[in-house]
Write an enzyme that holds these catalytic residues in place. Sequence first.
Site, PDB file in Angstrom:
ATOM      1  N   MET A  34      -8.379   9.049   9.547  1.00  0.00           N
ATOM      2  CA  MET A  34      -8.989   9.541   8.289  1.00  0.00           C
ATOM      3  C   MET A  34      -9.945  10.708   8.568  1.00  0.00           C
ATOM      4  SD  MET A  34      -9.689   5.877   6.437  1.00  0.00           S
ATOM      5  CE  MET A  34     -10.177   4.977   7.899  1.00  0.00           C
ATOM      6  N   ASP A  82       0.824  -1.218   0.000  1.00  0.00           N
ATOM      7  CA  ASP A  82       0.000   0.000   0.000  1.00  0.00           C
ATOM      8  C   ASP A  82       0.860   1.270   0.000  1.00  0.00           C
ATOM      9  OD1 ASP A  82      -2.361  -1.327  -0.045  1.00  0.00           O
ATOM     10  OD2 ASP A  82      -2.707  -1.228   2.118  1.00  0.00           O
ATOM     11  N   LYS A 115      -3.656   3.492  -3.071  1.00  0.00           N
ATOM     12  CA  LYS A 115      -4.522   4.490  -3.708  1.00  0.00           C
ATOM     13  C   LYS A 115      -3.740   5.661  -4.283  1.00  0.00           C
ATOM     14  CE  LYS A 115      -8.963   3.596  -1.751  1.00  0.00           C
ATOM     15  NZ  LYS A 115      -9.057   3.252  -0.337  1.00  0.00           N
TER      16      LYS A 115
HETATM   17  C1  LIG Z   1      -6.953   3.587   5.730  1.00  0.00           C
HETATM   18  S1  LIG Z   1      -6.447   3.985   7.337  1.00  0.00           S
HETATM   19  C2  LIG Z   1      -5.389   2.624   7.669  1.00  0.00           C
HETATM   20  C3  LIG Z   1      -5.056   2.460   9.113  1.00  0.00           C
HETATM   21  C4  LIG Z   1      -4.021   1.391   9.380  1.00  0.00           C
HETATM   22  N1  LIG Z   1      -4.518   0.094   9.074  1.00  0.00           N
HETATM   23  C5  LIG Z   1      -3.531   1.418  10.828  1.00  0.00           C
HETATM   24  O1  LIG Z   1      -3.703   0.459  11.572  1.00  0.00           O
HETATM   25  O2  LIG Z   1      -2.935   2.445  11.190  1.00  0.00           O
HETATM   26  C6  LIG Z   1      -5.316   5.315   7.049  1.00  0.00           C
HETATM   27  C7  LIG Z   1      -5.279   6.315   8.202  1.00  0.00           C
HETATM   28  O3  LIG Z   1      -4.365   5.884   9.196  1.00  0.00           O
HETATM   29  C8  LIG Z   1      -3.792   7.011   9.822  1.00  0.00           C
HETATM   30  N2  LIG Z   1      -2.331   6.954   9.643  1.00  0.00           N
HETATM   31  C9  LIG Z   1      -1.644   6.038   8.951  1.00  0.00           C
HETATM   32  N3  LIG Z   1      -0.312   6.252   9.039  1.00  0.00           N
HETATM   33  C10 LIG Z   1      -0.158   7.343   9.817  1.00  0.00           C
HETATM   34  C11 LIG Z   1       0.967   8.078  10.285  1.00  0.00           C
HETATM   35  N4  LIG Z   1       2.226   7.718   9.993  1.00  0.00           N
HETATM   36  N5  LIG Z   1       0.750   9.161  11.077  1.00  0.00           N
HETATM   37  C12 LIG Z   1      -0.500   9.530  11.419  1.00  0.00           C
HETATM   38  N6  LIG Z   1      -1.592   8.874  10.997  1.00  0.00           N
HETATM   39  C13 LIG Z   1      -1.441   7.806  10.211  1.00  0.00           C
HETATM   40  C14 LIG Z   1      -4.385   8.249   9.159  1.00  0.00           C
HETATM   41  O4  LIG Z   1      -5.507   8.663   9.906  1.00  0.00           O
HETATM   42  C15 LIG Z   1      -4.805   7.697   7.815  1.00  0.00           C
HETATM   43  O5  LIG Z   1      -5.808   8.473   7.220  1.00  0.00           O
END
Ligand SMILES: C[S@@+](CC[C@H](N)C(=O)[O-])C[C@H]1O[C@@H](n2cnc3c(N)ncnc32)[C@H](O)[C@@H]1O
Length: 248
Positions: free
Chosen positions: A168, A35, A56
Amino acid sequence: MRGKLTLVGAGPGDPELISLKGVKALKTADVVLYDALVHPDLLDYAPSAKKIHVGKRAGHHSFKQAEINELILEYALPGKLVVRLKGGDPFIFGRGKEEIEFVETFGVETEVVPGISSINLPGYYGIPLTVRGVNESFWVITGTTSSGQLSNDIRLAAQSTATVVVLMGLRKLDEISEIFIQQGKKDLPLAIISKGSLEDGKVIFGTVENIRSQKNEIVAPGIIVIGEAVGTHPRFYEKVKAITETYL
Ligand SMILES: C[S@@+](CC[C@H](N)C(=O)[O-])C[C@H]1O[C@@H](n2cnc3c(N)ncnc32)[C@H](O)[C@@H]1O
């Protein structure tokens, strides 16, 4: 012989936050489907595997979930070891269950290697999700449901003493703040963790009401953390006092 699908949680950003089991799966993979939020260094653990970016934000073509499912099957059915490398944890807003269920229908063996999620990022920066005597639960909520709307659970969570973690949700920050303000909680501590655990990651502290004054500093991906537990961080009051003096 049918192959295998292993869903591997890549962790929230810093490539050292993957598990040993995840690294082992990568080392034996024939194919890695990864991803957008996965750190590129992690692909070095699979030097001979075919690597396919299905995120995406993958430039020209944005893969739909059905296409990803088909791709997994295309490799797993003839016997390949497929690793599906996903940001954070595959079972937290990661659509991991859909991929597992789809390939299992075709008799493909599956395994899940959990990952450190972005919901663990507060701890990375010294912000507790629970503090004894302060709060009794935490809620993890999506800011963007499948219909594109803010989850209604935020309204319920705002009535509780829980720490609320929103994934998100950066684009809906105003709407989220408003819900807490309507509950009489304008001074509730709030933190935004942007690009957490990456080199340019940062934490922005504020209150539900004044966080808007720092909007320019907020970069995706990010999580929003709201609750009294956030206020127990040593930098919180110093930072919020400075904002209050500057902007209000
Ligand atoms: C589709 S969701 C996936 C979440 C993922 N499966 C998890 O456990 O973190 C994506 C969201 O995760 C959060 N996110 C992912 N990586 C991040 C990071 N390095 N710092 C802050 N938020 C993050 C954000 O809110 C982003 O919009």
